[in-house]
Design an enzyme around this catalytic site. Structure first.
Site, PDB file in Angstrom:
ATOM      1  N   HIS A 214       0.798  -1.235   0.000  1.00  0.00           N
ATOM      2  CA  HIS A 214       0.000   0.000   0.000  1.00  0.00           C
ATOM      3  C   HIS A 214       0.823   1.273   0.000  1.00  0.00           C
ATOM      4  O   HIS A 214       0.251   2.361   0.141  1.00  0.00           O
ATOM      5  CB  HIS A 214      -0.921   0.052   1.216  1.00  0.00           C
ATOM      6  CG  HIS A 214      -1.977  -0.992   1.228  1.00  0.00           C
ATOM      7  ND1 HIS A 214      -3.249  -0.781   0.729  1.00  0.00           N
ATOM      8  CD2 HIS A 214      -1.959  -2.263   1.668  1.00  0.00           C
ATOM      9  CE1 HIS A 214      -3.956  -1.887   0.888  1.00  0.00           C
ATOM     10  NE2 HIS A 214      -3.200  -2.799   1.451  1.00  0.00           N
TER      11      HIS A 214
ATOM     12  N   LYS B 129      -7.974  14.116   4.832  1.00  0.00           N
ATOM     13  CA  LYS B 129      -7.107  12.937   4.800  1.00  0.00           C
ATOM     14  C   LYS B 129      -6.051  13.117   5.877  1.00  0.00           C
ATOM     15  O   LYS B 129      -5.969  14.196   6.478  1.00  0.00           O
ATOM     16  CB  LYS B 129      -6.434  12.802   3.432  1.00  0.00           C
ATOM     17  CG  LYS B 129      -5.761  14.104   2.949  1.00  0.00           C
ATOM     18  CD  LYS B 129      -5.162  13.976   1.551  1.00  0.00           C
ATOM     19  CE  LYS B 129      -6.182  14.063   0.447  1.00  0.00           C
ATOM     20  NZ  LYS B 129      -6.248  12.897  -0.400  1.00  0.00           N
ATOM     21  N   ARG B 130      -5.227  12.086   6.154  1.00  0.00           N
ATOM     22  CA  ARG B 130      -4.138  12.273   7.101  1.00  0.00           C
ATOM     23  C   ARG B 130      -3.280  13.467   6.673  1.00  0.00           C
ATOM     24  O   ARG B 130      -3.155  13.763   5.479  1.00  0.00           O
ATOM     25  CB  ARG B 130      -3.284  11.003   7.187  1.00  0.00           C
ATOM     26  CG  ARG B 130      -3.943   9.875   7.954  1.00  0.00           C
ATOM     27  CD  ARG B 130      -4.194  10.226   9.405  1.00  0.00           C
ATOM     28  NE  ARG B 130      -2.984  10.110  10.176  1.00  0.00           N
ATOM     29  CZ  ARG B 130      -2.702   9.100  10.995  1.00  0.00           C
ATOM     30  NH1 ARG B 130      -3.573   8.124  11.171  1.00  0.00           N
ATOM     31  NH2 ARG B 130      -1.576   9.068  11.675  1.00  0.00           N
TER      32      ARG B 130
ATOM     33  N   LYS C   9       1.153  14.524   0.941  1.00  0.00           N
ATOM     34  CA  LYS C   9      -0.207  14.840   0.504  1.00  0.00           C
ATOM     35  C   LYS C   9      -0.369  16.336   0.222  1.00  0.00           C
ATOM     36  O   LYS C   9      -1.355  16.790  -0.323  1.00  0.00           O
ATOM     37  CB  LYS C   9      -1.231  14.369   1.541  1.00  0.00           C
ATOM     38  CG  LYS C   9      -1.221  12.840   1.736  1.00  0.00           C
ATOM     39  CD  LYS C   9      -2.257  12.399   2.750  1.00  0.00           C
ATOM     40  CE  LYS C   9      -2.158  10.932   3.135  1.00  0.00           C
ATOM     41  NZ  LYS C   9      -2.819  10.021   2.166  1.00  0.00           N
TER      42      LYS C   9
ATOM     43  N   THR D 288      -8.407   6.687  -1.758  1.00  0.00           N
ATOM     44  CA  THR D 288      -9.764   6.175  -1.914  1.00  0.00           C
ATOM     45  C   THR D 288     -10.765   7.296  -1.642  1.00  0.00           C
ATOM     46  O   THR D 288     -11.881   7.277  -2.164  1.00  0.00           O
ATOM     47  CB  THR D 288     -10.030   4.989  -0.952  1.00  0.00           C
ATOM     48  OG1 THR D 288      -9.531   5.330   0.347  1.00  0.00           O
ATOM     49  CG2 THR D 288      -9.351   3.730  -1.439  1.00  0.00           C
TER      50      THR D 288
ATOM     51  N   LYS E 179     -14.492   8.572  -3.420  1.00  0.00           N
ATOM     52  CA  LYS E 179     -15.730   8.893  -2.700  1.00  0.00           C
ATOM     53  C   LYS E 179     -16.218  10.294  -3.057  1.00  0.00           C
ATOM     54  O   LYS E 179     -17.416  10.521  -3.285  1.00  0.00           O
ATOM     55  CB  LYS E 179     -15.506   8.794  -1.190  1.00  0.00           C
ATOM     56  CG  LYS E 179     -15.127   7.395  -0.725  1.00  0.00           C
ATOM     57  CD  LYS E 179     -14.547   7.386   0.699  1.00  0.00           C
ATOM     58  CE  LYS E 179     -13.840   6.066   0.971  1.00  0.00           C
ATOM     59  NZ  LYS E 179     -12.999   6.100   2.196  1.00  0.00           N
TER      60      LYS E 179
HETATM   61  C1  26W Z   1       4.244   0.468   9.914  1.00  0.00           C
HETATM   62  C2  26W Z   1       3.441   1.696   9.947  1.00  0.00           C
HETATM   63  C3  26W Z   1       2.527   1.818   8.791  1.00  0.00           C
HETATM   64  C4  26W Z   1       1.159   1.715   9.009  1.00  0.00           C
HETATM   65  C5  26W Z   1       0.286   1.811   7.957  1.00  0.00           C
HETATM   66  C6  26W Z   1       3.007   1.999   7.518  1.00  0.00           C
HETATM   67  C7  26W Z   1       2.139   2.088   6.468  1.00  0.00           C
HETATM   68  C8  26W Z   1       0.787   1.996   6.678  1.00  0.00           C
HETATM   69  C9  26W Z   1      -0.191   2.033   5.535  1.00  0.00           C
HETATM   70  C10 26W Z   1       0.327   1.151   4.411  1.00  0.00           C
HETATM   71  C11 26W Z   1      -0.498   3.391   5.072  1.00  0.00           C
HETATM   72  C12 26W Z   1      -1.762   3.464   4.256  1.00  0.00           C
HETATM   73  O1  26W Z   1      -2.839   3.546   4.790  1.00  0.00           O
HETATM   74  N1  26W Z   1      -1.624   3.471   2.927  1.00  0.00           N
HETATM   75  C13 26W Z   1      -2.733   3.867   2.068  1.00  0.00           C
HETATM   76  O2  26W Z   1      -3.422   2.726   1.618  1.00  0.00           O
HETATM   77  C14 26W Z   1      -4.575   3.095   0.891  1.00  0.00           C
HETATM   78  C15 26W Z   1      -5.348   1.841   0.576  1.00  0.00           C
HETATM   79  O3  26W Z   1      -4.676   1.079  -0.373  1.00  0.00           O
HETATM   80  C16 26W Z   1      -4.202   3.889  -0.338  1.00  0.00           C
HETATM   81  O4  26W Z   1      -5.367   4.307  -0.987  1.00  0.00           O
HETATM   82  C17 26W Z   1      -3.355   5.105   0.047  1.00  0.00           C
HETATM   83  O5  26W Z   1      -2.885   5.761  -1.115  1.00  0.00           O
HETATM   84  C18 26W Z   1      -2.193   4.676   0.903  1.00  0.00           C
HETATM   85  O6  26W Z   1      -1.495   5.805   1.394  1.00  0.00           O
END
Ligand code: 26W
Length: 817
Positions: free
Chosen positions: A356, A548-549, A554, A656, A660
């Site tokens: 992701h 968003k975050r 971003k 995503t 929406k």
């Molecule tokens: C280890 C800490 C950590 C926790 C969560 C690292 C990375 C993450 C996620 C992978 C971050 C995340 O939410 N990524 C998002 O995933 C969405 C669903 O696929 C995408 O639409 C977003 O672009 C992406 O930033």
């Protein structure tokens, strides 16, 4: 649709209040009423769930298990009622009791068991699996504390714990009779069994337990109810009793607390690897509980583990559950006595992995030291997997290709050896997918090109999607009604049909109704803004939303630079900037991410300058809505005219929210990044505002990026950046934004904010011009709704099901005709 039996619903409702809560009906509080309704709805869910399970068992259907550290499911009442098809009768029932369903829905707390995109995607996928009648279950963690609640004090983010009342949630079913005992810590002793075979013994281990809790996931039309299983950690009684018996009461209690702490809290970073042992134990905990549960279910119907992958598919949501590779191998080899090669073949055929994010700081590695301490047997297995894998790398790329070996090895050498979780996941899976076309290309070309050249057939794309049930029907009921009145209701199950709305693009009556729905949603948001942050906004202004975050990639900062430019244009140049605009921000910053937190402060300070200045505030307003969460997204998205999707190209895997907003008729201002590219393909460039550098241009510019050149070229940018430096937005706290200024001005700004500034301003000018022709704007908004059928998560799930999991819809016989 479920059949709504008025009388039995009433009985359930009343019995719950009287006999479970122990109160006379007229003393029930709002919360009591909510719980009573949930209880009555829960009965429907349970009945359909039993029926669903029978169907799957009878058909011996292959199942998919979605392993994720996060499920951001949102409130469930209205969604469940809608999916069961009993929303309206239930509302009528409640009305007779003098209860307003809409108000009651707001009483429900948002379960915040996720950070952002990844967790929300998991929740949309569960909705789609159930709505497609597919056997798919989620496995996750039942955190006591979800993502922190955000409050704002003097413009600064503060974090407050968010206790999820998981013990009292009406949706959560505790399975107190079920538990898994999990080994942790200890040592491996090399032994042999009586036949002389290697038999490692995991000794001196400690034990803790995982207890399952279930949330029912109702599919659209109420035909299928799957489940999401969340595990809580607890102390193992057997183990404690030993210590208690030894007389060390305090030690025993300490151990109990330690065990329970494993699932206390969700880690609040969505992009940075933490390296904390507790987080690693959480990941192990999820994997260990989930795999045991999957195996228990498998063994109910089958016994031959060599065919495991014919009945079971497991999807790893990012690398967080990647330890599943080692855990499944451990069980197959150590417990089920499969030979290594067979176990490996089964493991790889069972597992699939989704990436992701390309951000290097998010790529998980765990020190060999921690693995050896926490899960020594798993570490041993990982070394064995690696050794065999490196032999294949040597076969493929030559025995002396040390560079290739160093890159592909699961173990990263250095001062401290580390386990690369992405390598483990890729090697242990038969499928590796990205979440949008461009992202999947970058996974192949940029992230792991070596693996791609070894196994091109493993790599594939599954562009994300979102569920139209929550993201249109539930959050924008008036739009849903308008669509259904126009084209019938089949679009809810098959979003491709929504293109039929195109027929209304020149229908003034329809466009007027479509515009009126948006206007009503904007009014509702304006009321919410007044009630929550005490600001008045003009509901006729352009609602431009970035929700968003908060993250540098971003580029909330780019948005701010433009707002500062508009502010200075009105204030200094006394120029008209076209239609009035309301810029709305919402989002949380990771607690340890200082720059992101400073961006929140800057948003507030710019907002203060703009909103309190009578010379400006009729043309411009800036709003920050605290505590972004699913329920707030459900208010914001239907009310947006403009959706800000402005990440530096190549950095947003998919997004995503972008989908929406577009579905709900917002026009996107966006870069050619993530799924924006595919939204453009679908809705057409005339219905979107695309600007800025693309992925290749970003890559070409980065090494030569000179922010100063952009300032020299453009007086508007110069003025904005000068205002930032001169504390115009921080008169009482001089210097606080200096670090933001410095990073924007640095050739090392990997987000290239200035490079996209001029085209961004131009795109906003185009928006301002176009908005002045309301009918044309409505048509283009409508085209966004009509042409985003592709972004239903049903489409995504069908592709996962066909191309990765090999699972099928299990339709009820009575629905087969
Ligand atoms: C280890 C800490 C950590 C926790 C969560 C690292 C990375 C993450 C996620 C992978 C971050 C995340 O939410 N990524 C998002 O995933 C969405 C669903 O696929 C995408 O639409 C977003 O672009 C992406 O930033």
């Amino acid at each position: 649709m479920a059949y709504f039996d008025f009388t039995s619903f009433e009985v359930s409702f009343q019995q719950y209040v009287k006999y479970v809560l122990g109160k006379p009906l007229d003393e029930a509080t709002k919360k009591d009423q909510l719980n009573a309704v949930c209880y009555a709805v829960g009965k429907y869910l349970m009945d359909i769930h039993f029926d669903t399970r029978k169907r799957y068992e009878k058909n011996k259907a292959k199942q998919v298990y979605y392993l994720s550290m996060e499920f951001l499911i949102g409130r469930l009442l209205s969604n469940n009622l809608l999916n069961l098809g009993i929303f309206d009768p239930c509302a009528r029932f409640l009305k007779k009791q003098g209860i307003d369903l809409e108000t009651l829905v707001e009483e429900e707390q948002d379960p915040a068991l996720g950070n952002g995109g990844l967790g929300r995607l998991a929740a949309c996928f569960l909705d789609s699996l159930a709505s497609l009648d597919m056997p798919g279950y989620g496995y996750g963690i039942n955190y006591d504390y979800g993502l922190f609640r955000q409050t704002i004090v003097n413009g600064y983010q503060q974090e407050r714990p968010d206790y999820w009342p998981n013990r009292s949630s009406p949706w959560l079913i505790r399975r107190s009779e079920e538990k898994y005992v999990l080994p942790i810590y200890g040592k491996i002793e090399e032994r042999q069994d009586k036949n002389g075979h290697y038999k490692p013994m995991w000794t001196r281990k400690k034990l803790f337990i995982g207890r399952p809790h279930d949330i029912m996931i109702a599919g659209h039309r109420g035909r299928t109810v799957n489940r999401l299983r969340l595990f809580s950690a607890a102390a193992s009684k057997d183990f404690d009793i030993d210590i208690f018996n030894d007389g060390d009461y305090i030690k025993a209690v300490k151990r109990k607390i330690q065990s329970e702490s494993v699932t206390k809290i969700l880690y609040p970073s969505d992009s940075k690897e933490t390296g904390k042992e507790l987080r690693f134990i959480q990941e192990y905990f999820l994997v260990a509980c989930a795999i045991r549960d999957i195996i228990r279910k498998f063994e109910k119907q089958h016994s031959d583990f060599e065919t495991f992958h014919d009945h079971v598919a497991i999807q790893l949501n990012d690398t967080h559950p990647a330890l599943a590779v080692a855990e499944l191998m451990r069980i197959l080899v150590d417990e089920k006595k499969l030979v290594w090669e067979t176990a490996w073949d089964v493991t790889v055929k069972t597992l699939a992995f989704t990436n992701h994010t390309l951000l290097p700081e998010a790529l998980e590695t765990w020190s060999v030291y921690i693995l050896n301490k926490v899960v020594p047997r798993h570490l041993q297995i990982i070394f064995e997997i690696n050794q065999r894998f490196i032999a294949r790398v040597k076969e493929r790329f030559g025995p002396d290709n040390h560079e290739m070996i160093a890159k592909m090895s699961i173990i990263q050498e250095g001062d401290e050896q580390k386990v690369r979780m992405a390598n483990l996941a890729i090697i242990g899976s038969h499928s590796v997918n990205g979440v949008a076309k461009i992202h999947s290309d970058l996974v192949k070309k940029q992230l792991v090109p070596e693996f791609y050249s070894m196994w091109p057939e493993k790599f594939n794309n599954k562009t994300n999607g979102v569920t139209p049930r929550r993201w249109i029907v539930a959050c924008n009921p008036e739009l849903a009604k308008l669509i259904t009145d126009a084209i019938g209701r089949r679009w809810i199950a098959d979003l491709d049909l929504i293109w039929e709305l195109e027929a209304f693009q020149n229908d003034p009556g329809f466009l007027e109704r479509y515009g009126a729905v948006k206007q009503a949603n904007k009014q509702a948001l304006a009321d919410y803004i007044r009630d929550t942050v005490s600001e008045t906004v003009d509901p006729l202004s352009i609602f431009d939303i970035q929700a968003k975050r908060i993250h540098e990639y971003k580029r909330q900062l780019l948005n701010l630079l433009h707002i500062m430019h508009l502010y200075l244009t009105v204030k200094e140049d006394k120029k008209d900037i076209g239609p009035p605009r309301t810029f709305i921000f919402s989002g949380k910053a990771a607690p340890g991410y200082h720059t992101a937190k400073l961006i929140i402060k800057l948003i507030h300070n710019v907002a203060h300058a703009v909103n309190t200045d009578p010379a400006v505030n009729r043309q411009l307003k800036v709003i920050f809505l605290p505590d972004y969460r699913v329920s707030l997204a459900e208010r914001l998205i239907p009310a947006a005219d403009v959706s800000e999707q402005i990440s530096t190209a190549g950095m947003e895997a998919s997004g995503t929210g972008n989908m929406k907003f577009a579905m709900n008729g917002a026009l996107t201002i966006g870069t050619l990044d993530g799924a924006n590219i595919e939204i453009l393909e679908q809705v057409g460039k005339e219905n979107m505002y695309i600007f800025g550098l693309d992925v290749d241009e970003v890559a070409a510019l980065r090494p030569n990026y000179q922010p100063k050149e952009y300032i020299e070229k453009d007086d508007r940018l110069k003025r904005v950046i000068y205002a930032l430096r001169s504390d115009r937005f921080s008169p009482s706290e001089p210097g606080i934004f200096r670090s933001l200024y410095n990073s924007l001005m640095s050739p090392g700004d990997s987000y290239l904010n200035f490079a996209d500034f001029i085209p961004y301003v131009a795109a906003h000018q185009a928006i301002a011009n176009d908005y002045q022709q309301p009918e044309k704007w409505s048509t283009r908004a409508l085209m966004n709704t009509a042409r985003t059928g592709f972004f239903s998560s049903d489409r995504t799930i069908k592709a996962y099901a066909d191309e990765i999991w090999g699972i099928r819809a299990q339709i009820r016989e009575k629905d087969l005709w």
